[in-house]
Design a protein around this motif. Structure first.
Motif, short mmCIF file in Angstrom:
data_model
loop_
_atom_site.label_atom_id
_atom_site.label_comp_id
_atom_site.label_asym_id
_atom_site.label_seq_id
_atom_site.Cartn_x
_atom_site.Cartn_y
_atom_site.Cartn_z
N GLY A 192 0.81 -1.21 0.00
CA GLY A 192 0.00 0.00 0.00
C GLY A 192 0.84 1.25 0.00
O GLY A 192 1.92 1.29 -0.59
N ASN A 193 0.35 2.28 0.70
CA ASN A 193 1.02 3.56 0.77
C ASN A 193 0.94 4.07 2.21
O ASN A 193 -0.12 3.96 2.85
N LEU A 194 2.03 4.64 2.70
CA LEU A 194 2.10 5.09 4.08
C LEU A 194 1.78 6.58 4.24
O LEU A 194 2.00 7.15 5.30
N GLY A 195 1.27 7.19 3.18
CA GLY A 195 0.98 8.61 3.23
C GLY A 195 1.84 9.38 2.26
O GLY A 195 1.49 10.49 1.84
N CYS A 196 2.99 8.80 1.91
CA CYS A 196 3.91 9.41 0.94
C CYS A 196 4.43 8.34 -0.01
O CYS A 196 4.18 8.38 -1.19
N ASN A 197 5.13 7.35 0.55
CA ASN A 197 5.76 6.30 -0.25
C ASN A 197 4.97 5.01 -0.26
O ASN A 197 4.30 4.66 0.73
N ASN A 198 5.07 4.28 -1.38
CA ASN A 198 4.51 2.94 -1.44
C ASN A 198 5.36 1.99 -0.61
O ASN A 198 6.57 2.20 -0.43
N PHE A 199 4.73 0.95 -0.08
CA PHE A 199 5.48 -0.01 0.72
C PHE A 199 5.00 -1.43 0.44
O PHE A 199 3.90 -1.66 -0.08
N SER A 200 5.84 -2.40 0.80
CA SER A 200 5.50 -3.81 0.69
C SER A 200 6.20 -4.54 1.82
O SER A 200 7.36 -4.25 2.14
N ALA A 201 5.49 -5.48 2.47
CA ALA A 201 6.09 -6.21 3.58
C ALA A 201 5.43 -7.58 3.70
O ALA A 201 4.27 -7.76 3.34
N THR A 202 6.19 -8.52 4.23
CA THR A 202 5.64 -9.84 4.55
C THR A 202 4.97 -9.76 5.92
O THR A 202 5.51 -9.16 6.85
N ALA A 203 3.79 -10.36 6.05
CA ALA A 203 3.06 -10.29 7.31
C ALA A 203 2.50 -11.65 7.68
O ALA A 203 2.21 -12.48 6.81
N ARG A 204 2.37 -11.87 8.98
CA ARG A 204 1.77 -13.10 9.49
C ARG A 204 0.45 -12.73 10.16
O ARG A 204 0.40 -11.89 11.06
N LEU A 205 -0.62 -13.35 9.69
CA LEU A 205 -1.97 -13.06 10.20
C LEU A 205 -2.46 -14.23 11.03
O LEU A 205 -2.52 -15.36 10.55
N ASP A 206 -2.78 -13.97 12.29
CA ASP A 206 -3.35 -14.99 13.18
C ASP A 206 -4.80 -14.61 13.44
O ASP A 206 -5.09 -13.73 14.26
N GLU A 207 -5.72 -15.25 12.72
CA GLU A 207 -7.13 -14.88 12.82
C GLU A 207 -7.76 -15.30 14.14
O GLU A 207 -8.74 -14.70 14.58
N LYS A 208 -7.20 -16.33 14.78
CA LYS A 208 -7.72 -16.75 16.08
C LYS A 208 -7.35 -15.74 17.16
O LYS A 208 -8.18 -15.35 17.98
N ALA A 209 -6.09 -15.33 17.19
CA ALA A 209 -5.64 -14.34 18.16
C ALA A 209 -5.94 -12.92 17.74
O ALA A 209 -5.78 -11.98 18.51
N ARG A 210 -6.38 -12.74 16.47
CA ARG A 210 -6.66 -11.43 15.88
C ARG A 210 -5.44 -10.52 15.95
O ARG A 210 -5.51 -9.38 16.44
N THR A 211 -4.33 -11.03 15.44
CA THR A 211 -3.11 -10.23 15.38
C THR A 211 -2.54 -10.25 13.96
O THR A 211 -2.70 -11.23 13.23
N LEU A 212 -1.90 -9.16 13.61
CA LEU A 212 -1.18 -9.04 12.34
C LEU A 212 0.23 -8.59 12.68
O LEU A 212 0.42 -7.55 13.34
#
Length: 270
Positions: A192-212
């Motif tokens: 996406g975009n952080l307000g100025c620059n575009n960004f990309s990152a690897t993320a781990r999503l835990d839907e049970k704990a509701r954490t990203l």
């Protein structure tokens, strides 16, 4: 306990028990309890507003959510707002009490003023299928709403529209509102975009704990932007450095870190 608080506390209960009557099922007499309008826990897209007999179509992003007992939140198409709501039968008594202060183009300013005027005071609700009309007693002010489906966390473009500091929410720095957004992909990447620059990152999503959790530093472009945009970007980049707890409510997403700092985002119109 003050009468208003009692009504707010009872609203969800009344919603669940609306089919009952004081005089017994099927009595139909004077002691019949009128069922409350089933709006608790619902989200709506604003289609149009009529004020003093003049109808105006809503801009993209205008919405109203009844996600919390006794509260409504929404967006005018520019600014976010909040209001207290007392529900009794088919009438909602609305008391607006908070509006962010983002500068809007002239046409959106006019619509915002009309929306906030129409969404105030006692309003009679009429629900037909996926359409809800909220009308003032004299019928001159009308809010036309269409039901919105829940937005999935993955694959939705989330437009960042506010910052959170513990229990306090604030609008984005003036001049930084247009670009900040992100998508959580099915492949485990956040872009996406952080307000100025575009960004990309690897993320781990835990839907049970509701954490990203963003794993490793985000890759970004290196453009120079205005001071408000850079300020927002720095804040958001810091937030991505660590696990974030998320709360998804229809089409609104809140991400916060362990200290209570975070952001709010709204699902972009498709």
């Amino acid at each position: 306990m003050p009468k208003t608080r009692v009504l707010l506390a009872l609203a969800p209960v009344l919603l669940l028990t609306a089919c009952g009557t004081e005089g017994g099922a099927g009595s139909g007499g004077a002691d019949t309890v009128s069922p409350d309008l089933p709006v608790a826990g619902t989200a709506w897209r604003v289609e149009a507003v009529t004020v003093d007999g003049r109808r105006a179509a809503a801009p993209d992003g205008a919405r109203v959510d009844f996600a919390e007992a006794g509260r409504a939140r929404g967006n005018t198409g520019c600014n976010s707002f909040g209001a207290g709501v007392v529900l009794k039968g088919d009438t909602l008594t609305v008391s607006p009490d908070a509006v962010t202060e983002i500068g809007c183009p002239g046409d959106r300013q006019r619509f915002e003023k009309e929306l906030l005027k129409a969404f105030s005071g006692p309003l009679k609700g009429t629900l037909k299928g996926d359409t809800l009309r909220l009308s003032s007693a004299d019928g001159r002010n009308v809010l036309e709403l269409n039901a919105e489906p829940d937005a999935p966390l993955r694959g939705t473009t989330w437009k960042i529209d506010g910052l959170v500091s513990k229990k306090t929410a604030s609008s984005l720095p003036a001049g930084s509102e247009a670009k900040a957004r992100f998508v959580v992909g099915a492949d485990g990447r956040v872009t996406g975009n952080l307000g100025c620059n575009n960004f990309s990152a690897t993320a781990r999503l835990d839907e049970k704990a509701r954490t990203l959790t963003v794993e490793g530093p985000a890759a970004t472009t290196r453009m120079m932007c205005t001071s408000p945009q850079m300020k927002l970007e720095t804040k958001l980049y810091e937030l991505l450095d660590g696990p974030l707890t998320y709360r998804l409510n229809h089409r609104t997403l809140t991400l916060t870190d362990a200290s209570g700092e975070g952001l709010t985002a709204t699902a972009a119109a498709r």
